[in-house]
Write a protein that holds these residues in place. Structure first.
Motif, PDB file in Angstrom:
ATOM      1  N   TYR A  29       0.834  -1.203   0.000  1.00  0.00           N
ATOM      2  CA  TYR A  29       0.000   0.000   0.000  1.00  0.00           C
ATOM      3  C   TYR A  29       0.871   1.256   0.000  1.00  0.00           C
ATOM      4  O   TYR A  29       0.617   2.214  -0.726  1.00  0.00           O
ATOM      5  CB  TYR A  29      -0.934   0.007   1.210  1.00  0.00           C
ATOM      6  N   GLY A  30       1.920   1.270   0.796  1.00  0.00           N
ATOM      7  CA  GLY A  30       2.811   2.425   0.868  1.00  0.00           C
ATOM      8  C   GLY A  30       3.535   2.682  -0.436  1.00  0.00           C
ATOM      9  O   GLY A  30       3.684   3.822  -0.873  1.00  0.00           O
ATOM     10  N   LEU A  31       3.988   1.620  -1.094  1.00  0.00           N
ATOM     11  CA  LEU A  31       4.683   1.783  -2.368  1.00  0.00           C
ATOM     12  C   LEU A  31       3.727   2.215  -3.477  1.00  0.00           C
ATOM     13  O   LEU A  31       4.097   2.986  -4.364  1.00  0.00           O
ATOM     14  CB  LEU A  31       5.420   0.498  -2.738  1.00  0.00           C
ATOM     15  N   ILE A  32       2.480   1.749  -3.408  1.00  0.00           N
ATOM     16  CA  ILE A  32       1.463   2.230  -4.350  1.00  0.00           C
ATOM     17  C   ILE A  32       1.201   3.713  -4.100  1.00  0.00           C
ATOM     18  O   ILE A  32       1.039   4.495  -5.028  1.00  0.00           O
ATOM     19  CB  ILE A  32       0.172   1.390  -4.244  1.00  0.00           C
ATOM     20  N   HIS A  33       1.187   4.113  -2.843  1.00  0.00           N
ATOM     21  CA  HIS A  33       1.007   5.523  -2.480  1.00  0.00           C
ATOM     22  C   HIS A  33       2.117   6.384  -3.081  1.00  0.00           C
ATOM     23  O   HIS A  33       1.864   7.471  -3.599  1.00  0.00           O
ATOM     24  CB  HIS A  33       0.975   5.679  -0.963  1.00  0.00           C
ATOM     25  N   ALA A  34       3.358   5.898  -3.024  1.00  0.00           N
ATOM     26  CA  ALA A  34       4.482   6.648  -3.587  1.00  0.00           C
ATOM     27  C   ALA A  34       4.296   6.854  -5.089  1.00  0.00           C
ATOM     28  O   ALA A  34       4.658   7.913  -5.622  1.00  0.00           O
ATOM     29  CB  ALA A  34       5.796   5.926  -3.304  1.00  0.00           C
ATOM     30  N   ARG A  35       3.737   5.884  -5.774  1.00  0.00           N
ATOM     31  CA  ARG A  35       3.473   6.036  -7.211  1.00  0.00           C
ATOM     32  C   ARG A  35       2.270   6.942  -7.443  1.00  0.00           C
ATOM     33  O   ARG A  35       2.244   7.721  -8.387  1.00  0.00           O
ATOM     34  CB  ARG A  35       3.212   4.665  -7.847  1.00  0.00           C
ATOM     35  N   TYR A  36       1.236   6.830  -6.592  1.00  0.00           N
ATOM     36  CA  TYR A  36       0.014   7.610  -6.767  1.00  0.00           C
ATOM     37  C   TYR A  36       0.265   9.110  -6.609  1.00  0.00           C
ATOM     38  O   TYR A  36      -0.264   9.906  -7.384  1.00  0.00           O
ATOM     39  CB  TYR A  36      -1.047   7.150  -5.758  1.00  0.00           C
ATOM     40  N   ILE A  37       1.075   9.506  -5.641  1.00  0.00           N
ATOM     41  CA  ILE A  37       1.233  10.944  -5.382  1.00  0.00           C
ATOM     42  C   ILE A  37       1.982  11.676  -6.487  1.00  0.00           C
ATOM     43  O   ILE A  37       1.981  12.904  -6.505  1.00  0.00           O
ATOM     44  CB  ILE A  37       1.882  11.224  -4.011  1.00  0.00           C
ATOM     45  N   VAL A  38       2.591  10.973  -7.416  1.00  0.00           N
ATOM     46  CA  VAL A  38       3.237  11.655  -8.536  1.00  0.00           C
ATOM     47  C   VAL A  38       2.347  11.671  -9.787  1.00  0.00           C
ATOM     48  O   VAL A  38       2.767  12.164 -10.821  1.00  0.00           O
ATOM     49  CB  VAL A  38       4.634  11.063  -8.858  1.00  0.00           C
ATOM     50  N   THR A  39       1.106  11.171  -9.679  1.00  0.00           N
ATOM     51  CA  THR A  39       0.144  11.288 -10.770  1.00  0.00           C
ATOM     52  C   THR A  39      -0.581  12.623 -10.638  1.00  0.00           C
ATOM     53  O   THR A  39      -0.458  13.314  -9.619  1.00  0.00           O
ATOM     54  CB  THR A  39      -0.892  10.147 -10.726  1.00  0.00           C
ATOM     55  N   ASN A  40      -1.352  13.006 -11.649  1.00  0.00           N
ATOM     56  CA  ASN A  40      -2.086  14.278 -11.604  1.00  0.00           C
ATOM     57  C   ASN A  40      -3.056  14.332 -10.433  1.00  0.00           C
ATOM     58  O   ASN A  40      -3.114  15.334  -9.715  1.00  0.00           O
ATOM     59  CB  ASN A  40      -2.847  14.513 -12.918  1.00  0.00           C
ATOM     60  N   ARG A  41      -3.829  13.255 -10.237  1.00  0.00           N
ATOM     61  CA  ARG A  41      -4.788  13.233  -9.125  1.00  0.00           C
ATOM     62  C   ARG A  41      -4.068  13.262  -7.781  1.00  0.00           C
ATOM     63  O   ARG A  41      -4.500  13.925  -6.840  1.00  0.00           O
ATOM     64  CB  ARG A  41      -5.679  11.993  -9.223  1.00  0.00           C
ATOM     65  N   GLY A  42      -2.964  12.532  -7.694  1.00  0.00           N
ATOM     66  CA  GLY A  42      -2.201  12.515  -6.451  1.00  0.00           C
ATOM     67  C   GLY A  42      -1.575  13.866  -6.148  1.00  0.00           C
ATOM     68  O   GLY A  42      -1.563  14.316  -4.998  1.00  0.00           O
ATOM     69  N   MET A  43      -1.053  14.534  -7.182  1.00  0.00           N
ATOM     70  CA  MET A  43      -0.473  15.866  -6.994  1.00  0.00           C
ATOM     71  C   MET A  43      -1.522  16.851  -6.502  1.00  0.00           C
ATOM     72  O   MET A  43      -1.254  17.694  -5.642  1.00  0.00           O
ATOM     73  CB  MET A  43       0.134  16.392  -8.294  1.00  0.00           C
ATOM     74  N   HIS A  44      -2.742  16.744  -7.062  1.00  0.00           N
ATOM     75  CA  HIS A  44      -3.805  17.645  -6.615  1.00  0.00           C
ATOM     76  C   HIS A  44      -4.173  17.377  -5.155  1.00  0.00           C
ATOM     77  O   HIS A  44      -4.377  18.318  -4.378  1.00  0.00           O
ATOM     78  CB  HIS A  44      -5.036  17.504  -7.509  1.00  0.00           C
TER      79      HIS A  44
END
Length: 160
Positions: A29-44
């Motif tokens: 889950y944490g490693l998926i989070h690291a990938r998610y926060i660099v996407t457009n939705r994650g950045m927002h």
């Protein structure tokens, strides 16, 4: 397997196996989070957290309460806990929140704050004062109770 509530009794995991599965699920889950926060939705989503100073503020006085961003010192899990990065002074600090201080730094990655600041340059809502904008005037303060103790402080005066 972690969320499967209809697991047959003969396939039930021992306590040790359950702990290993939960630990692996948390890391995934944490490693998926690291990938998610660099996407457009994650950045927002991180932009909203940054604007509300969810990760804290820089402890340096000169930064005037600048919100900080989370950063990992390694992309490999279980090496370092998360730190916070101040975009104003470029300092790395331990988070004040004990809850945040126990999060693995790999769950944010080493490049997140820099990528975030390149994506959202308006987040740098401060005026940067360079050393040529102010004078440092050293002052000595003597301790009145112990005459052999003194401390040195600096007073900042801005040039006009």
């Amino acid at each position: 397997m972690v969320l499967d509530v209809e697991m047959p009794m003969e396939d039930a995991l021992t306590e040790d196996q359950q702990e290993i599965v939960e630990s692996a699920a948390e890391m995934l889950y944490g490693l998926i989070h690291a990938r998610y926060i660099v996407t457009n939705r994650g950045m927002h989503a991180m932009y909203e957290k940054y604007r509300s100073a969810s990760f804290g503020r820089c402890p340096h006085v000169f930064c005037q309460g600048q919100p900080v961003l989370p950063v990992g010192l390694s992309d490999l899990p279980r090496n370092y806990t998360v730190n916070v990065f101040c975009p104003r002074c470029h300092g790395l600090f331990f988070p004040k929140s004990t809850r945040q201080a126990n999060i693995d730094g790999a769950y944010f990655g080493t490049t997140f704050p820099h990528l975030y600041l390149m994506t959202h340059p308006v987040s740098l809502d401060f005026i940067y004062f360079s050393p040529s904008d102010y004078d440092l005037i050293p002052t000595l303060n003597w301790n009145k109770t112990h005459s052999d103790h003194f401390s040195m402080h600096y007073r900042f005066t801005f040039r006009t």
